[in-house]
Design an enzyme around this catalytic site. Sequence first.
Site, mmCIF file in Angstrom:
data_model
loop_
_atom_site.group_PDB
_atom_site.id
_atom_site.type_symbol
_atom_site.label_atom_id
_atom_site.label_comp_id
_atom_site.label_asym_id
_atom_site.label_seq_id
_atom_site.Cartn_x
_atom_site.Cartn_y
_atom_site.Cartn_z
ATOM 1 N N ARG A 129 -0.015 -20.450 12.108
ATOM 2 C CA ARG A 129 -1.390 -20.955 12.207
ATOM 3 C C ARG A 129 -1.461 -22.458 12.013
ATOM 4 O O ARG A 129 -2.430 -23.094 12.411
ATOM 5 C CB ARG A 129 -2.287 -20.272 11.160
ATOM 6 C CG ARG A 129 -2.562 -18.814 11.435
ATOM 7 C CD ARG A 129 -3.296 -18.180 10.270
ATOM 8 N NE ARG A 129 -4.611 -18.751 10.073
ATOM 9 C CZ ARG A 129 -5.695 -18.414 10.769
ATOM 10 N NH1 ARG A 129 -5.607 -17.507 11.706
ATOM 11 N NH2 ARG A 129 -6.861 -18.980 10.519
ATOM 12 N N GLU A 148 16.951 -0.998 -2.446
ATOM 13 C CA GLU A 148 16.681 -1.675 -3.720
ATOM 14 C C GLU A 148 16.864 -3.184 -3.616
ATOM 15 O O GLU A 148 16.752 -3.892 -4.611
ATOM 16 C CB GLU A 148 17.573 -1.107 -4.826
ATOM 17 C CG GLU A 148 17.164 0.297 -5.267
ATOM 18 C CD GLU A 148 15.683 0.396 -5.630
ATOM 19 O OE1 GLU A 148 15.195 -0.452 -6.389
ATOM 20 O OE2 GLU A 148 15.020 1.331 -5.132
ATOM 21 N N PRO A 206 10.470 -9.946 -4.264
ATOM 22 C CA PRO A 206 9.553 -10.001 -5.406
ATOM 23 C C PRO A 206 9.997 -10.995 -6.474
ATOM 24 O O PRO A 206 9.205 -11.400 -7.315
ATOM 25 C CB PRO A 206 9.561 -8.572 -5.963
ATOM 26 C CG PRO A 206 10.422 -7.760 -5.099
ATOM 27 C CD PRO A 206 11.094 -8.630 -4.097
#
Length: 230
Positions: free
Chosen positions: A153, A115, A88
């Site tokens: 892709r 964590e 994050p």
Amino acid sequence: MIFNVITLFPQELLGMMSFGVIGRAVNDQRIKVRCFNPRDWADNKHRRVDDRPFGGGAGMLMMYDPLYRTLKAIKEQDADTRVIYLSPQGVPLKQAVCNQMATQGSVTLLCGRYEGVDQRFIDQHVDQELSLGDYVISGGELAAAVFIDAVSRQLPGVLGDETSAQSDSFMADQLAYPQYTRSEILGQSGVPEVLLSGDHQKIAAWRAAQSLVMTKQRRPDLLEGTSEGE
Ligand SMILES: C[S@@+](CC[C@H](N)C(=O)[O-])C[C@H]1O[C@@H](n2cnc3c(N)ncnc32)[C@H](O)[C@@H]1O
């Protein structure tokens, strides 16, 4: 392209790589997904790879040493691999990053759990941190699967000719145009006539215009700095 994945859940990750476009890319050997479980490099009889954070606080952290030994084993086979931590705290994963990553021969994806990961491993061994977005999920495996899918892709032959990535959203900094399929009439609702005209030039022009309308309405930020955004 080779994707090495450092994960405590190799079977779950490989399961996500076993169907659809990515499953076919694996079977056709256009991509290789190799999982490395840090528990295999733990040096205690319980194969423990996590411990409590210094300073206290909730949860556990992935320890430096098992990760270091795992990465060392990977680099013995694949010295030039680029190491990415899905996190994050990373920069948001965008299409342009995926396109650029598709030019690398090999990447190693570190999937955090608990964590997260001892900061010293990140500082010393991670080349880049990438985030799926501004929210927290329970582990890096889903993020690694998204990364592998979006990057693969862009590799030659992974999408069939009939499903070129060129008309996908974000490829030209715009969203994709709306599409329709049978039935031609659904209650009161028909299909834009131009799509039934057989005139490929007109269809292409309509699609380009619709792309722009959609982007202006929903994601004007994508047009900033382009002539369309002025
Ligand atoms: C529960 S999360 C740890 C969150 C951490 N305590 C924090 O607040 O930043 C466990 C792992 O999931 C992965 N993860 C969570 N959210 C992510 C995101 N937005 N993008 C990429 N990976 C993510 C990372 O690998 C992370 O180490």
